[in-house]
Design an enzyme around this catalytic site. Structure first.
Site, PDB file in Angstrom:
ATOM      1  N   ASP A  48       0.764  -1.189   0.081  1.00 19.24           N
ATOM      2  CA  ASP A  48       0.063   0.130   0.050  1.00 19.24           C
ATOM      3  C   ASP A  48       0.974   1.272  -0.075  1.00 19.24           C
ATOM      4  O   ASP A  48       1.478   1.459   0.749  1.00 19.24           O
ATOM      5  CB  ASP A  48      -0.808   0.091   1.308  1.00 19.24           C
ATOM      6  CG  ASP A  48      -1.721   1.286   1.404  1.00 19.24           C
ATOM      7  OD1 ASP A  48      -2.706   1.028   0.496  1.00 19.24           O
ATOM      8  OD2 ASP A  48      -1.421   2.286   1.960  1.00 19.24           O
ATOM      9  N   TYR A  53       2.975   9.711   0.193  1.00 20.35           N
ATOM     10  CA  TYR A  53       4.139   9.171   1.100  1.00 20.35           C
ATOM     11  C   TYR A  53       5.369   9.528   0.061  1.00 20.35           C
ATOM     12  O   TYR A  53       6.445   9.122   0.886  1.00 20.35           O
ATOM     13  CB  TYR A  53       3.852   7.668   1.246  1.00 20.35           C
ATOM     14  CG  TYR A  53       2.493   7.393   1.570  1.00 20.35           C
ATOM     15  CD1 TYR A  53       1.814   8.328   2.188  1.00 20.35           C
ATOM     16  CD2 TYR A  53       2.340   5.892   1.720  1.00 20.35           C
ATOM     17  CE1 TYR A  53       0.363   7.905   2.773  1.00 20.35           C
ATOM     18  CE2 TYR A  53       0.888   5.504   2.160  1.00 20.35           C
ATOM     19  CZ  TYR A  53       0.120   6.386   2.794  1.00 20.35           C
ATOM     20  OH  TYR A  53      -1.193   6.087   3.143  1.00 20.35           O
ATOM     21  N   LYS A  78      -2.645   5.967  -4.080  1.00 19.09           N
ATOM     22  CA  LYS A  78      -4.249   6.634  -3.814  1.00 19.09           C
ATOM     23  C   LYS A  78      -3.896   8.183  -4.628  1.00 19.09           C
ATOM     24  O   LYS A  78      -2.681   8.907  -4.435  1.00 19.09           O
ATOM     25  CB  LYS A  78      -4.295   6.992  -2.271  1.00 19.09           C
ATOM     26  CG  LYS A  78      -4.379   5.681  -1.303  1.00 19.09           C
ATOM     27  CD  LYS A  78      -4.256   6.054  -0.298  1.00 19.09           C
ATOM     28  CE  LYS A  78      -3.951   4.692   0.734  1.00 19.09           C
ATOM     29  NZ  LYS A  78      -2.552   4.642   1.079  1.00 19.09           N
ATOM     30  N   HIS A 111      -8.091   9.365  -1.602  1.00 20.81           N
ATOM     31  CA  HIS A 111      -7.161   9.403  -0.272  1.00 20.81           C
ATOM     32  C   HIS A 111      -8.023   9.851   0.747  1.00 20.81           C
ATOM     33  O   HIS A 111      -8.294   9.422   1.809  1.00 20.81           O
ATOM     34  CB  HIS A 111      -5.929  10.170  -0.228  1.00 20.81           C
ATOM     35  CG  HIS A 111      -4.991   9.691   0.682  1.00 20.81           C
ATOM     36  ND1 HIS A 111      -3.695   9.591   0.535  1.00 20.81           N
ATOM     37  CD2 HIS A 111      -5.137   9.360   1.919  1.00 20.81           C
ATOM     38  CE1 HIS A 111      -2.966   9.049   1.540  1.00 20.81           C
ATOM     39  NE2 HIS A 111      -3.955   9.025   2.406  1.00 20.81           N
TER      40      HIS A 111
END
Ligand code: NDP
Length: 275
Positions: A48, A53, A78, A111
């Site tokens: 994931d 990130y 996402k 998200h």
């Protein structure tokens, strides 16, 4: 409830999704590559990530080096809040693919439910799904009212809802809604960033089963039929979090953990996000 060992769940459209995956939030470039390598060696087949990130490129590099082939890995990313809206989402998807070094995703999620934008964002996800550039589409941090609004306006129903879920935050109404509409629930911060290790009842159950509190909670997730994605960049913990398929919690034990709910969030409330 899943009562026997089962390692995948079947999404509404027939796609198989592993019940356990590796989370990568705060897994930095430079450390995430090693985490992916360890996870794949240990047996994880689901990863994931998200544009937020800032590790998609490192994950792409790790996947290029991996001995497991791309089609055996379930890869999720996402679309970030500032990239929402129809055109921007399509661009953000292309960027994610480029960074991840792949030509498709297994799952693409919205998200957060950004007010005034998430319906258009969803239309873009529907297009990507229609064009078979992503095997499944879904959302994250959607509450019941967000899901209802989305489903009213959409052609394809979300297949997954990834939300904060752990023994201190159960959100039973959301869980039951997802079951009723065949939306696969997925748990983020499943081990409360390690804090489950301090909860007395979980420590007792851990001792009884010769497991750790983190393993007890991850097992509780999958017995509820909820996909779980604990994050770690340490091989021993990545291994520990994977060793949950060789024991079972009884109905009483499951209920005991359910009762730890205090509606206590680690992350933001989806109704009050301003980012
Ligand atoms: P987790 O509950 O997975 O906890 C991760 C933290 O716990 C890390 O600090 C890790 O440290 C530590 N840890 C890992 N395993 C153990 C263990 N067995 N015992 C004790 N400590 C442990 O929290 P996350 O917030 O990372 O959530 C998991 C994933 O969910 C994210 O990584 C991300 O992929 C996703 N997510 C999605 C969100 C969304 O809005 N959709 C929001 C937040 C997360 P270390 O790495 O040093 O081992």
């Amino acid at each position: 409830m899943i009562t026997k060992t089962k390692e995948t769940t079947t999404l509404e459209n027939g796609v198989e999704m592993p019940l356990l995956g590796l989370g990568t939030y705060l897994a930095e470039p430079g450390e995430v590559e090693g985490a992916i390598q360890s996870a794949l060696e240990i047996g994880y087949r689901s990863i994931d990530t998200a544009t937020l990130y800032q590790n998609e490129e490192s994950i792409g590099n790790a996947l290029k080096e991996a001995s497991v082939s791309r089609e055996d890995i379930f890869l999720t990313s996402k679309v970030w809040n500032s990239d929402q809206g129809y055109d921007n989402t399509l661009k953000a998807f292309d960027h994610s693919l480029q960074k991840l070094g792949t030509d498709y995703l297994d799952l693409y999620l919205i998200h957060w439910p950004v007010k005034g934008k998430f319906i258009d964002t969803w239309k873009a996800l529907e297009k990507l799904y229609d064009e078979e550039r992503v095997r499944a589409i879904g959302v994250s941090n959607f509450l019941v009212h967000h899901l209802e609004k989305l489903m009213e306006k959409s052609e394809v129903k979300p297949m997954v809802n990834q939300v904060e879920f752990h023994p201190r935050l159960v959100q039973k109404d959301l869980m039951l809604f997802c079951i009723e509409h065949n939306i696969q629930q997925e748990a983020w911060s499943p081990i409360m960033k390690g804090r489950v290790n301090d909860i007395a009842i979980l420590k007792e159950l851990a001792e009884k089963h010769h497991k750790t509190p983190a393993q007890i909670v991850l097992r509780w997730d999958i017995q509820h039929g909820i996909v779980t994605i604990p994050k770690s960049v340490h091989r021993e913990r990545i291994q520990e979090n994977f060793n949950i398929f060789d024991f079972e919690l009884s109905e009483d034990e499951m209920a005991k953990i359910d009762m730890l709910d205090q509606h206590d969030r680690i992350g933001p409330d989806p109704d009050h996000v301003n980012f």
